[in-house]
Design an enzyme around this catalytic site. Structure first.
Site, short mmCIF file in Angstrom:
data_model
loop_
_atom_site.label_atom_id
_atom_site.label_comp_id
_atom_site.label_asym_id
_atom_site.label_seq_id
_atom_site.Cartn_x
_atom_site.Cartn_y
_atom_site.Cartn_z
N LYS A 247 2.25 -1.81 3.88
CA LYS A 247 0.88 -0.66 4.62
C LYS A 247 -1.08 -1.62 5.05
O LYS A 247 -1.10 -2.33 3.16
CB LYS A 247 0.30 0.37 3.89
CG LYS A 247 0.23 1.41 5.12
CD LYS A 247 1.55 2.76 5.67
CE LYS A 247 0.26 3.38 6.87
NZ LYS A 247 1.93 4.47 7.18
N ASP B 80 -0.56 3.27 13.05
CA ASP B 80 -0.14 4.67 12.30
C ASP B 80 -1.65 5.16 12.59
O ASP B 80 -2.08 4.99 13.77
CB ASP B 80 -0.71 3.81 10.98
CG ASP B 80 -0.86 5.25 9.66
OD1 ASP B 80 0.60 5.73 9.40
OD2 ASP B 80 -1.68 5.38 9.35
O1 2IT Z 1 4.19 5.40 8.50
C1 2IT Z 1 5.02 4.47 9.07
O2 2IT Z 1 6.04 5.10 8.82
C2 2IT Z 1 4.05 4.09 10.34
N1 2IT Z 1 3.33 4.47 10.78
C3 2IT Z 1 5.45 3.06 11.40
C4 2IT Z 1 4.99 2.37 10.73
C5 2IT Z 1 5.64 0.78 11.21
O3 2IT Z 1 6.16 -0.10 11.47
O4 2IT Z 1 6.19 1.59 12.21
#
Ligand code: 2IT
Length: 446
Positions: A124, A164
């Site tokens: 993240k 996100d």
């Molecule tokens: O919380 C999540 O799963 C996302 N923000 C998507 C992450 C992604 O790599 O598509």
């Protein structure tokens, strides 16, 4: 494993990182019994290794605003776990972003990605940059400055960021533009959530909300219920809420509430195409308020300062932010007769509210299972990029259906209690954990 000891150790090492500690505690409590049936996990210290990220990049992001003033923000990328695949997870731009928030999200992402059936590790990233009220030019310059620092640490087989909260297609576009310029390679697979003309996957914008509703359909069908005719309260009005509102309406449910930081919209007649399209306009306006919805649609009412959970509903779908539904909200929902709650936001419900729902015996499922369709479709975007092809919307949607069914099956397999109640929290945590733990075991001490 002794959860109390591990948590005491973590609290000492990371004081005040409340969201992170909350996310770890939930997983450890869920897996404790299963873990202790596997002495090989204990011997390899799997849990002690899994709760800490592999590495954290922290960097300064400096950019110039529209008035010509220099602004400084903090940027982060947390590469949490790469046991089953390259690091994968979104980027969050929000004024409250800090290491605790991104560590909780990276930790959750590791188990969520494991549940998708696809080979993706957990990560993240984000920044305390506040997009609210920023011009398009300011957003572009910030995204460029952010990528200038990050680009060297990501790659299609290394770490693949996505969107996100506060990061959608526009931001991914600006970040990719800068990445391409710096890397001197057209590495489409380095980011997901891209535009449809340059490597984005059809259905990716809808996938988190659509996948959530597919999951809810499975939960309901197992419980002998149907979504048709049910009333649904949704929090938020961003990309995830939009996808959920679209699919819930398509499946015959009535979406009677959406909300924002300023209050809730009571929408007794349900959604129309125009109303759903207006949600996108609200998000694009960058003001982070939902009140204009009621000015545009006179059959709706804006109730300032209230949450979506104040509206009587059958199904509640938190689609906004962590801990947005607390113990008091849970009591209010239960008193109003709500019989299903599915977290679409990450860790949308506090531990107290989850305890309320489970004690009442209603259907409850956690974000890492319910919202996994988003990252799963990111995984499908990576596959299309690697193969240099584009699948049709129907092909992607069919794969998303299969993945959500599989996630539901894993939850039922690991979460069914002796009395038949499915503890989806336990099921999702154990299923996600087992795959990552097995991979870590086989890869040795690294
Ligand atoms: O919380 C999540 O799963 C996302 N923000 C998507 C992450 C992604 O790599 O598509």
């Amino acid at each position: 494993m002794n959860v109390t000891n591990i948590m005491a150790d973590l609290e000492r090492k990371h004081p005040g990182e409340n969201e992170y500690l909350q996310a770890v505690r939930e997983v450890l409590e869920s897996i404790e019994q299963t873990y202790n049936e596997h002495p090989e996990f204990e011997k390899a210290k799997i849990v002690e290794r899994m709760v800490e990220p592999d590495r954290i990049f922290t960097f300064r992001v400096t950019w110039v605003d529209d008035r010509g003033e220099i602004q400084t923000n903090l940027g982060y990328r947390i590469q949490f776990n790469s046991a089953i695949g390259p690091y994968k997870g979104g980027i969050r731009f929000h004024k409250a972003v800090n290491p605790s928030m991104l560590k909780f999200l990276g930790f959750e992402q590791t188990f969520k990605n494991s549940l998708t059936t696809l080979p993706m590790g957990g990560a993240k990233g984000g920044s305390d940059f506040d997009p609210v009220g920023k011009s398009d030019g300011e957003i572009m310059r910030f995204c460029q400055a952010f990528m200038w620092e990050l680009w060297n640490n990501i790659g299609p087989d290394t770490d693949i960021p996505a969107g996100d909260v506060g990061v959608g297609g526009r931001e991914i576009g600006y970040m990719y533009g800068m990445y391409k310029k710096l890397a001197r390679e057209y590495n489409t697979g380095v980011l997901t959530g891209k535009g449809m003309t340059w490597g984005g996957s059809l259905i990716r914008p809808e996938a988190t909300g659509f996948g959530a509703l597919y999951f809810v359909e499975h939960m309901l069908s197992r419980a002998g219920r149907s979504i048709e005719g049910a009333t649904v309260a949704i929090s938020g009005f961003g990309n995830v809420a939009w996808g959920a509102a679209t699919k819930a309406t398509e499946l015959g449910a009535k979406v009677i509430a959406i909300s924002g930081p300023d209050g809730v919209i009571y929408n007794p007649n349900g959604m129309t195409k125009e109303k759903i399209a207006f949600m996108l306009q609200l998000r694009a306006s960058n003001r982070n308020i939902v009140a204009p919805f009621a000015e545009r649609f006179p059959d709706t009412t804006f109730i300032p300062g209230k949450k979506a959970w104040s509206i009587k509903c059958d199904i509640a779908l938190p689609c906004a932010f962590q801990n947005e539904l607390n113990g008091e909200d849970a009591k209010e929902l239960l008193a109003a007769g709500t019989w299903c709650v599915a977290e679409v936001s990450n860790m949308g419900c506090t531990p107290e509210s989850i305890a309320e729902f489970q004690a009442a015996g209603i259907l409850f499922a956690p974000g890492k299972a319910v919202n996994a369709g988003g990252v799963a479709t990111s995984g499908l975007e990576m596959t299309q990029n690697a193969m240099h092809i584009c699948w049709s919307a129907a092909e992607v949607d069919e794969k998303l259906h299969y993945i959500m069914r599989s996630i539901h099956e894993q939850c039922v397999k690991y979460g069914t209690q002796p009395d038949g109640y499915v503890n989806y929290v336990k099921g999702a945590n154990i299923a996600g954990f087992m795959k990552v733990a097995q991979a870590m075991l086989e890869q040795g001490v690294v």
